[in-house]
Scaffold this active site. Structure first.
Site, mmCIF file in Angstrom:
data_model
loop_
_atom_site.group_PDB
_atom_site.id
_atom_site.type_symbol
_atom_site.label_atom_id
_atom_site.label_comp_id
_atom_site.label_asym_id
_atom_site.label_seq_id
_atom_site.Cartn_x
_atom_site.Cartn_y
_atom_site.Cartn_z
ATOM 1 N N HIS A 160 0.763 -1.355 0.048
ATOM 2 C CA HIS A 160 0.010 -0.153 -0.021
ATOM 3 C C HIS A 160 0.829 1.243 -0.233
ATOM 4 O O HIS A 160 2.159 1.050 0.369
ATOM 5 C CB HIS A 160 -0.906 -0.147 1.141
ATOM 6 C CG HIS A 160 -1.987 -0.921 1.032
ATOM 7 N ND1 HIS A 160 -1.987 -2.120 1.424
ATOM 8 C CD2 HIS A 160 -3.529 -0.685 0.828
ATOM 9 C CE1 HIS A 160 -3.207 -2.898 1.217
ATOM 10 N NE2 HIS A 160 -3.832 -1.975 0.897
ATOM 11 N N LYS A 164 -0.383 4.744 4.462
ATOM 12 C CA LYS A 164 -1.235 3.925 5.023
ATOM 13 C C LYS A 164 -0.907 3.695 6.577
ATOM 14 O O LYS A 164 0.291 3.463 6.890
ATOM 15 C CB LYS A 164 -1.516 2.708 4.588
ATOM 16 C CG LYS A 164 -2.537 1.702 5.284
ATOM 17 C CD LYS A 164 -2.950 0.378 4.140
ATOM 18 C CE LYS A 164 -3.742 -0.767 5.076
ATOM 19 N NZ LYS A 164 -5.017 -0.003 5.517
#
Ligand SMILES: NC(=O)C1=CN([C@@H]2O[C@H](COP(=O)(O)OP(=O)(O)OC[C@H]3O[C@@H](n4cnc5c(N)ncnc54)[C@H](OP(=O)(O)O)[C@@H]3O)[C@@H](O)[C@H]2O)C=CC1
Ligand SMILES: O=C(O)C1=N[C@H](C(=O)O)C[C@H](O)C1
Length: 274
Positions: A160, A164
């Site tokens: 990600h 995040k």
């Protein structure tokens, strides 16, 4: 018209959810909520997210109860952060507002607090670690793979964007749960490996979180056997994949009086058995 409140209104997910709700004929945004003391409080949310005036002023979490009482949404959509989501659910359920929850990173205790609030107040909610339709088909496919290849060495890798906050992703943890529920041998989660880790045990499910750049969300599950391996991969290239599932979930939950549902319920995937 389905009346929707959105928390995390200016976030990566919240802002896209608001934009997409504004494009639907059967729903409208009635409240948009951000963190307490937000500098843009009171400004038009449509203008803040670049779609032009929508007539909804930005509210803040400290006034959530009052805003819900005034605007009376049917559904509240939460994509924020675990600790904030727990408090939002407590307030929303007391106001009998239905929920669509996409936030991840909960502790077991926080998950219980959310479930208790929903049950005690007799409301309904869709809770899912991943609203993308493709990911839910990926989950379903995993049930089959775990049944047939559960004895292979299984590793989960997710990547990600650099912003995040939780690791591993909610999706990776759900993947691990699905494998655990569907393979015949017992499972033990191993989060990353370092040093003299010794021989790999059969029951291990390795879970690895990578972070960097603007990656929207990649998940790979590897089933490695002797002389072969199967890799199941999902890559999200736009948050619209999640938002489309959120829109379906809003339409699904608005008719449900009580109960906790997931995206398999929304997409009718529970009936498919392997
Ligand atoms: N289930 C799914 O399909 C998906 C889930 N997610 C999950 O959604 C969550 C949000 O992701 P993302 O949009 O990228 O994150 P962002 O940080 O971009 O957005 C979250 C927003 O929530 C705000 N916020 C924090 N606390 C509160 C509060 N008490 N009340 C109102 N707003 C609040 C944040 O403000 P501030 O920045 O000032 O703290 C921020 O604007 C994460 O848990 C992520 O894992 C993401 C994509 C898909
Ligand atoms: O934070 C994100 O961005 C995402 N979070 C969810 C997760 O933790 O699984 C879903 C998606 O992968 C994007």
């Amino acid at each position: 018209m389905i009346k929707v409140a959105v928390t995390g209104a200016l976030g990566r997910m919240g802002s896209n959810i608001i934009k997409t709700i504004c494009e639907q004929e059967d729903m409208e945004v009635v409240a948009a909520i951000e963190v307490p003391n937000h500098p843009k409080k009171g400004e038009d949310v449509g203008e803040l997210i670049g779609i032009g005036k929508i007539g909804v002023p930005l509210s803040t979490f400290d006034e959530l109860d009052k805003v819900l009482k005034e605007t009376k949404p049917d559904v509240l959509v939460d994509f924020t952060i675990a600790h904030a989501c727990v408090e939002t659910v407590k307030i929303a359920t007391k106001n009998k507002v239905k929920l669509v929850i996409g936030t991840t990173g909960f502790t077991e205790e926080q998950k219980k607090e959310i479930e208790d609030a929903i049950k005690e107040n007799n409301v309904s909610a869709v809770i899912s670690q991943n609203f993308a339709i493709g990911v839910n088909i990926f989950f379903k496919t995993l049930e089959f793979l775990a049944k047939k290849l559960g004895h292979y060495d299984i590793e989960i890798v997710e990547m990600h964007h650099r912003f995040k906050k939780d690791a591993p992703s909610g999706t990776a943890l759900r993947v691990a749960e699905i494998i655990k529920e569907n393979r015949e041998i017992k499972s033990e989660y191993v989060f990353g490996r370092y040093g003299m880790v010794g021989e790999r045990k059969k029951e291990e499910i390795g879970i690895h979180a990578l972070r960097g750049g603007d990656v929207v969300g990649d998940h790979t599950v590897i089933f490695a056997g002797d002389g072969e391996r199967v890799e199941l991969i999902h890559k999200a290239s736009s948050r619209q994949a999640f938002v489309n599932g959120v829109i379906l979930a809003i339409r699904f939950i608005v008719d449900k009086k009580v109960g906790i549902y997931n995206t398999f319920d929304v997409l009718g995937l529970n009936e498919i058995k392997f």
